[in-house]
Design an enzyme around this catalytic site. Structure first.
Site, PDB file in Angstrom:
ATOM      1  N   THR A 150      29.104 -11.407  28.951  1.00 38.41           N
ATOM      2  CA  THR A 150      28.370 -12.126  27.919  1.00 38.41           C
ATOM      3  C   THR A 150      26.921 -12.259  28.358  1.00 38.41           C
ATOM      4  OG1 THR A 150      28.654 -14.382  28.781  1.00 38.41           O
ATOM      5  CG2 THR A 150      30.494 -13.452  27.516  1.00 38.41           C
ATOM      6  N   CYS A 151      26.161 -13.079  27.622  1.00 39.64           N
ATOM      7  CA  CYS A 151      24.732 -13.204  27.934  1.00 39.64           C
ATOM      8  C   CYS A 151      24.500 -13.861  29.294  1.00 39.64           C
ATOM      9  CB  CYS A 151      24.028 -14.004  26.840  1.00 39.64           C
ATOM     10  SG  CYS A 151      24.688 -15.665  26.610  1.00 39.64           S
ATOM     11  N   ASN A 152      25.461 -14.638  29.792  1.00 41.27           N
ATOM     12  CA  ASN A 152      25.205 -15.339  31.060  1.00 41.27           C
ATOM     13  C   ASN A 152      26.363 -15.236  32.048  1.00 41.27           C
ATOM     14  OD1 ASN A 152      26.963 -17.072  29.645  1.00 41.27           O
ATOM     15  ND2 ASN A 152      26.233 -18.823  30.822  1.00 41.27           N
ATOM     16  N   SER A 175      31.295 -23.301  29.382  1.00 38.49           N
ATOM     17  CA  SER A 175      30.141 -22.770  28.670  1.00 38.49           C
ATOM     18  C   SER A 175      28.928 -23.691  28.802  1.00 38.49           C
ATOM     19  CB  SER A 175      30.472 -22.594  27.180  1.00 38.49           C
ATOM     20  OG  SER A 175      31.519 -21.679  26.997  1.00 38.49           O
ATOM     21  N   GLU A 205      31.982 -24.714  22.821  1.00 42.91           N
ATOM     22  CA  GLU A 205      31.490 -23.782  21.795  1.00 42.91           C
ATOM     23  C   GLU A 205      32.549 -22.713  21.513  1.00 42.91           C
ATOM     24  OE1 GLU A 205      30.506 -20.496  22.254  1.00 42.91           O
ATOM     25  OE2 GLU A 205      30.477 -20.260  24.419  1.00 42.91           O
ATOM     26  N   GLN A 251      34.532 -13.744  22.252  1.00 45.59           N
ATOM     27  CA  GLN A 251      34.088 -12.793  23.269  1.00 45.59           C
ATOM     28  C   GLN A 251      35.221 -12.445  24.230  1.00 45.59           C
ATOM     29  OE1 GLN A 251      30.796 -15.289  24.515  1.00 45.59           O
ATOM     30  NE2 GLN A 251      29.299 -13.884  23.627  1.00 45.59           N
ATOM     31  N   GLY A 290      13.951 -10.593  20.463  1.00 48.85           N
ATOM     32  CA  GLY A 290      15.261 -10.337  21.073  1.00 48.85           C
ATOM     33  C   GLY A 290      16.343 -10.495  20.023  1.00 48.85           C
ATOM     34  N   ALA A 291      17.455  -9.808  20.216  1.00 48.81           N
ATOM     35  CA  ALA A 291      18.482  -9.787  19.171  1.00 48.81           C
ATOM     36  C   ALA A 291      19.872 -10.035  19.734  1.00 48.81           C
ATOM     37  CB  ALA A 291      18.448  -8.444  18.444  1.00 48.81           C
ATOM     38  N   GLY A 292      19.965 -10.835  20.799  1.00 55.52           N
ATOM     39  CA  GLY A 292      21.261 -11.115  21.402  1.00 55.52           C
ATOM     40  C   GLY A 292      22.010 -12.235  20.711  1.00 55.52           C
TER      41      GLY A 292
END
Length: 434
Positions: free
Chosen positions: A25-27, A86, A91, A97, A166-168
């Site tokens: 994921t993003c992080n 998270s 969330e 995901q 950015g498009a995440g």
């Protein structure tokens, strides 16, 4: 995401016997593996794998790596699914995901009975946590925290222009919160134009994507700037920003940088009328909200820990069944081979020699059964967990009672047993493992 197929191919090539799933994921990047016994990969093997697929060296990875095994690993996945781990407590996006990660691993034929069960149980438990607790209600999120900071700077938004760079996934979630402010204009730009268009349309914005080459001009027009790119270095430096201040006529600019690593140099925040907040600032707001809702976390944790414990126990029970079946087949084959040998000898032996052959048969069979286990107890094998093996044998075969029964017999010294085909002159003592 673009390296996922390569990562699975590399894992399957190196460890074809292991099950694997990759959550990215993003992080977070997490590897979940199930392996038979103590076969590889080891944690060190997985560090090498991560270094190979990421291009990072071991020193860079070491600062971020966390290793969990068995129930701790299962409980972690359950916590992740439920949103306990998270940045935004409870969330729901992480559950989707995790589902995608599981489906991708299944499509790559990388998961088997163990990870199938663990991931399915984790997903079901996450749904139960949301049903039975208030963990997902009234959340403070990165997006809502960003809006809180924006309200400190602007008292209305109907004449404001918001630009997302950015498009995440994080940009998408945060933009949804800013949409609720009903700004005059909301634009999106990204190095890959198609992704900017996709993000804009996914939240109901049409004709909102703009060319990345026009970034400076877009910043001049913006009142609120949201950055969330995957760049490895800041894309907005102080040197780049300074010439834009005069063009903006020093209007206030609120910058929310949720990229990791950061998109905006810290020194930009010291420029006149620039208000810069990064992910750390937002997480402090979210963390305070987490503390205020500690009772919901405790209720969720209780459900998660119990479910993870039950899941792993079921997995281990399933594995024990396989081991028992394999052991039964193996011993039956040994017994059958010895029986055939003894029957052949009996057919050509005088009746008075039959007791000797039967005794010989018993000695050979016991010796073949014990050969490999006792070789593992060789004191010359310094790396073997002798205490663990001895404790297991005592428990499994009730050897304490047997040792008490034969306490008058001298104890043999553990050591390498003869090869199975050798015929021992005496029976192997039952307390050989001590």
């Amino acid at each position: 995401g673009e390296r996922l197929d390569h990562a699975f191919a590399l894992l399957r090539e190196r460890y074809p016997h292991a099950e694997a799933a990759i959550l990215s994921t993003c992080n977070r990047t997490e590897l979940y593996l199930a392996r038979p016994g103590h076969r590889p990969p080891t944690p060190e093997d997985l560090t090498d794998f991560l270094a190979d697929v990421s291009g990072l060296d071991h020193a860079q990875l070491a600062a971020a790596l966390i290793h969990r095994e068995q129930e701790q690993a299962a409980a972690h996945l359950f916590r992740v699914c439920a949103g306990i781990d998270s940045m935004v407590l409870g969330e729901p996006q992480i559950l989707g995901q995790v589902k995608r990660a599981y489906e991708q691993a299944a499509a790559a034929q990388a998961v088997g009975v163990v990870l199938h069960r663990v991931f399915q149980e984790a997903i079901q438990t996450a749904k139960r946590v949301r049903r039975e607790t208030a963990i997902g209600q009234g959340n403070a999120s990165i997006g809502s925290a960003a809006v809180q900071f924006a309200r400190r700077i602007f008292d209305h938004f109907d004449d404001k222009s918001i630009l997302a760079v950015g498009a995440g996934e994080m940009a998408k979630l945060t933009l949804r919160h800013f949409q609720e402010l009903r700004p005059a204009k909301l634009l999106v730009t990204n190095r890959t134009a198609a992704r900017a268009t996709q993000l804009a349309e996914s939240i109901g914005l049409h004709d909102a994507a703009r060319p990345f080459e026009n970034l400076d001009a877009l910043i001049v027009q913006a009142d609120i700037l949201l950055t969330s790119t995957g760049a490895s270095e800041p894309i907005l430096t102080e040197a780049r920003f300074r010439p834009l201040l005069k063009r903006r006529r020093f209007r206030p600019l609120f910058i929310i940088d949720i990229a990791v690593p950061r998109d905006v140099e810290t020194s930009v925040g010291r420029l006149a009328n620039i208000y810069l907040y990064n992910i750390d600032d937002l997480e402090q707001v979210v963390a305070q909200a987490h503390q205020d809702r500690a009772e919901h976390v405790r209720a969720a944790e209780a459900i998660i820990l119990d479910a993870a414990h039950r899941c792993l126990a079921a997995v281990q029970h399933q594995d024990i069944g396989k081991v028992i079946r394999a052991l039964r087949v193996h011993l039956t084959e040994l017994a059958a081979a010895e029986a055939q040998r003894t029957l052949r000898k009996l057919a050509t032996t005088a009746p008075q020699d039959a007791p000797r052959l039967i005794e010989e048969h018993s000695h050979r069979l016991v010796n073949k059964i014990l050969h490999l286990p006792l070789s593992r107890l060789d004191p010359r094998n310094a790396d073997a967990p002798h205490a663990f093996y001895a404790a297991a044998l005592r428990q499994l075969f009730d050897l304490d009672a047997a040792c008490e029964k034969h306490h008058d017999h001298p104890e043999p010294t553990p050591g390498p047993t003869p090869e199975p085909e050798e015929e021992p002159p005496h029976p192997v003592p039952v307390n050989h493992t001590e």
